[in-house]
Design a protein around this motif. Structure first.
Motif, PDB file in Angstrom:
ATOM      1  N   GLN A  11       0.810  -1.215   0.000  1.00 47.22           N
ATOM      2  CA  GLN A  11       0.000   0.000   0.000  1.00 47.22           C
ATOM      3  C   GLN A  11       0.846   1.269   0.000  1.00 47.22           C
ATOM      4  OE1 GLN A  11      -3.833  -0.272   2.345  1.00 47.22           O
ATOM      5  NE2 GLN A  11      -2.779  -2.025   3.221  1.00 47.22           N
ATOM      6  N   VAL A  12       1.869   1.334   0.833  1.00 49.01           N
ATOM      7  CA  VAL A  12       2.761   2.481   0.826  1.00 49.01           C
ATOM      8  C   VAL A  12       3.608   2.475  -0.435  1.00 49.01           C
ATOM      9  CG1 VAL A  12       4.723   3.586   1.972  1.00 49.01           C
ATOM     10  CG2 VAL A  12       2.819   2.710   3.332  1.00 49.01           C
ATOM     11  N   GLY A  13       4.093   1.319  -0.815  1.00 46.64           N
ATOM     12  CA  GLY A  13       4.937   1.204  -1.996  1.00 46.64           C
ATOM     13  C   GLY A  13       4.243   1.631  -3.272  1.00 46.64           C
ATOM     14  N   ARG A  14       2.969   1.330  -3.403  1.00 46.22           N
ATOM     15  CA  ARG A  14       2.222   1.743  -4.597  1.00 46.22           C
ATOM     16  C   ARG A  14       2.184   3.263  -4.719  1.00 46.22           C
ATOM     17  NH1 ARG A  14      -1.983  -1.473  -7.131  1.00 46.22           N
ATOM     18  NH2 ARG A  14      -1.807  -3.672  -6.580  1.00 46.22           N
ATOM     19  N   HIS A  15       1.867   3.916  -3.597  1.00 46.87           N
ATOM     20  CA  HIS A  15       1.845   5.383  -3.611  1.00 46.87           C
ATOM     21  C   HIS A  15       3.209   5.940  -4.000  1.00 46.87           C
ATOM     22  CE1 HIS A  15      -2.175   6.193  -2.162  1.00 46.87           C
ATOM     23  NE2 HIS A  15      -2.004   5.462  -1.077  1.00 46.87           N
ATOM     24  N   ALA A  16       4.263   5.393  -3.385  1.00 47.78           N
ATOM     25  CA  ALA A  16       5.616   5.891  -3.660  1.00 47.78           C
ATOM     26  C   ALA A  16       5.996   5.675  -5.120  1.00 47.78           C
ATOM     27  CB  ALA A  16       6.625   5.208  -2.743  1.00 47.78           C
ATOM     28  N   THR A  17       5.651   4.517  -5.655  1.00 54.49           N
ATOM     29  CA  THR A  17       5.957   4.206  -7.048  1.00 54.49           C
ATOM     30  C   THR A  17       5.237   5.170  -7.988  1.00 54.49           C
ATOM     31  OG1 THR A  17       6.297   1.874  -6.494  1.00 54.49           O
ATOM     32  CG2 THR A  17       5.885   2.396  -8.804  1.00 54.49           C
ATOM     33  N   ARG A  18       3.965   5.412  -7.722  1.00 58.40           N
ATOM     34  CA  ARG A  18       3.183   6.342  -8.553  1.00 58.40           C
ATOM     35  C   ARG A  18       3.760   7.752  -8.490  1.00 58.40           C
ATOM     36  NH1 ARG A  18      -0.360   9.859  -6.906  1.00 58.40           N
ATOM     37  NH2 ARG A  18      -0.643   8.834  -4.889  1.00 58.40           N
ATOM     38  N   LEU A  19       4.072   8.204  -7.284  1.00 58.47           N
ATOM     39  CA  LEU A  19       4.615   9.556  -7.122  1.00 58.47           C
ATOM     40  C   LEU A  19       5.940   9.720  -7.860  1.00 58.47           C
ATOM     41  CD1 LEU A  19       3.813   9.983  -3.333  1.00 58.47           C
ATOM     42  CD2 LEU A  19       2.802  11.324  -5.195  1.00 58.47           C
ATOM     43  N   LEU A  20       6.788   8.720  -7.774  1.00 56.83           N
ATOM     44  CA  LEU A  20       8.069   8.775  -8.474  1.00 56.83           C
ATOM     45  C   LEU A  20       7.874   8.771  -9.983  1.00 56.83           C
ATOM     46  CD1 LEU A  20      10.065   6.343  -6.189  1.00 56.83           C
ATOM     47  CD2 LEU A  20      10.707   8.718  -6.658  1.00 56.83           C
ATOM     48  N   ALA A  21       6.917   7.963 -10.452  1.00 57.34           N
ATOM     49  CA  ALA A  21       6.644   7.894 -11.884  1.00 57.34           C
ATOM     50  C   ALA A  21       6.126   9.226 -12.421  1.00 57.34           C
ATOM     51  CB  ALA A  21       5.643   6.782 -12.176  1.00 57.34           C
ATOM     52  N   GLU A  22       5.455   9.994 -11.552  1.00 66.92           N
ATOM     53  CA  GLU A  22       4.926  11.300 -11.945  1.00 66.92           C
ATOM     54  C   GLU A  22       5.972  12.405 -11.822  1.00 66.92           C
ATOM     55  OE1 GLU A  22       1.609  11.718  -9.334  1.00 66.92           O
ATOM     56  OE2 GLU A  22       0.329  10.335 -10.464  1.00 66.92           O
ATOM     57  N   SER A  23       7.138  12.072 -11.287  1.00 66.06           N
ATOM     58  CA  SER A  23       8.199  13.055 -11.058  1.00 66.06           C
ATOM     59  C   SER A  23       9.257  12.964 -12.152  1.00 66.06           C
ATOM     60  CB  SER A  23       8.846  12.805  -9.697  1.00 66.06           C
ATOM     61  OG  SER A  23       9.679  11.652  -9.749  1.00 66.06           O
ATOM     62  N   ASP A  24      10.374  13.650 -11.926  1.00 61.18           N
ATOM     63  CA  ASP A  24      11.481  13.600 -12.882  1.00 61.18           C
ATOM     64  C   ASP A  24      12.359  12.370 -12.687  1.00 61.18           C
ATOM     65  OD1 ASP A  24      10.689  16.000 -14.007  1.00 61.18           O
ATOM     66  OD2 ASP A  24      11.939  17.206 -12.667  1.00 61.18           O
ATOM     67  N   HIS A  25      12.075  11.588 -11.646  1.00 62.36           N
ATOM     68  CA  HIS A  25      12.862  10.379 -11.393  1.00 62.36           C
ATOM     69  C   HIS A  25      12.413   9.247 -12.317  1.00 62.36           C
ATOM     70  CE1 HIS A  25      14.662  12.149  -7.843  1.00 62.36           C
ATOM     71  NE2 HIS A  25      13.476  12.355  -7.307  1.00 62.36           N
TER      72      HIS A  25
END
Length: 211
Positions: A11-25
């Motif tokens: 659950q936490v990992g999904r959010h983190a993955t999505r946020l990173l995918a939406e960023s410059d990373h």
């Protein structure tokens, strides 16, 4: 920055993955089962199948930073929450990856004060945290209070001795904090607790940890 999220299907990992995918990373999402790979691809990340209890060397190739958000949900705290973390830390050192952000838990420093059913989990996390601190990696250890499924607010408070019964925090804000630490110089080499609060995440990391 190329970032690996261990436990990207949680659950936490999904959010983190999505946020990173939406960023410059650029983000690689590590999952345990091939059947989970499509979900990671849908989040905009590159999936990689690897078991923390086995060989994870292929998962860290070309990676600049790691966010460890994996967990056994109480099923194998010593094998996954401790030894799995240690395994990934060792591989990060072998691959000369400098940055490692660990999702930990409030109460890790005082497991005997928590519910009895949490004692082994907290002890396992404490040993993983200590192993990371003693490594050559540039570490950040984030210890949230009890997690909720409410929408994130983007605001937190930080500390080193927060009261657990007043430290709930949405999983989304935990994920935002983990991602924000990657660019926050004040979090390098730091271990801290977080809870829902009034301070924007970036400002809380920049100001509170710089005091």
């Amino acid at each position: 920055m190329n970032v690996l999220v261990a436990g990207s299907h949680g659950q936490v990992g999904r959010h983190a993955t999505r946020l990173l995918a939406e960023s410059d990373h650029a983000v690689r999402g590590m999952v345990r089962a091939e059947s989970q790979a499509t979900d990671i691809d849908d989040l905009g990340a590159e999936p990689v199948v690897a078991d923390l209890t086995g060989d994870v060397s292929h998962a860290v190739e070309g990676i600049d930073a790691i966010i460890f958000a994996a967990g056994s949900a109480g099923e194998d705290v010593w094998g996954v929450d401790r030894d799995g973390a240690i395994n990934l830390i060792d591989e990060a050192e072998a691959e000369s990856i400098d940055r490692f952000v660990m999702l930990s838990s409030i109460g890790v420093d005082r497991p005997e004060d928590g519910p009895e059913e949490m004692h082994e989990y907290l002890r396992a996390k404490a040993e993983a945290d200590e192993y990371l601190r003693e490594s050559d990696l540039t570490d950040t250890i984030v210890r949230p209070g009890p997690l909720t499924d409410e929408d994130g607010t983007g605001r937190i408070r930080t500390g080193t001795d927060l009261a657990e019964d007043d430290a709930e925090i949405p999983r989304e804000d935990v994920s935002r904090t983990l991602v924000a630490t990657l660019g926050a110089e004040t979090t390098r080499g730091e271990t801290f607790e977080i809870a829902a609060g009034d301070e924007p995440i970036e400002a809380a990391l920049r100001e509170s940890l710089d005091e």
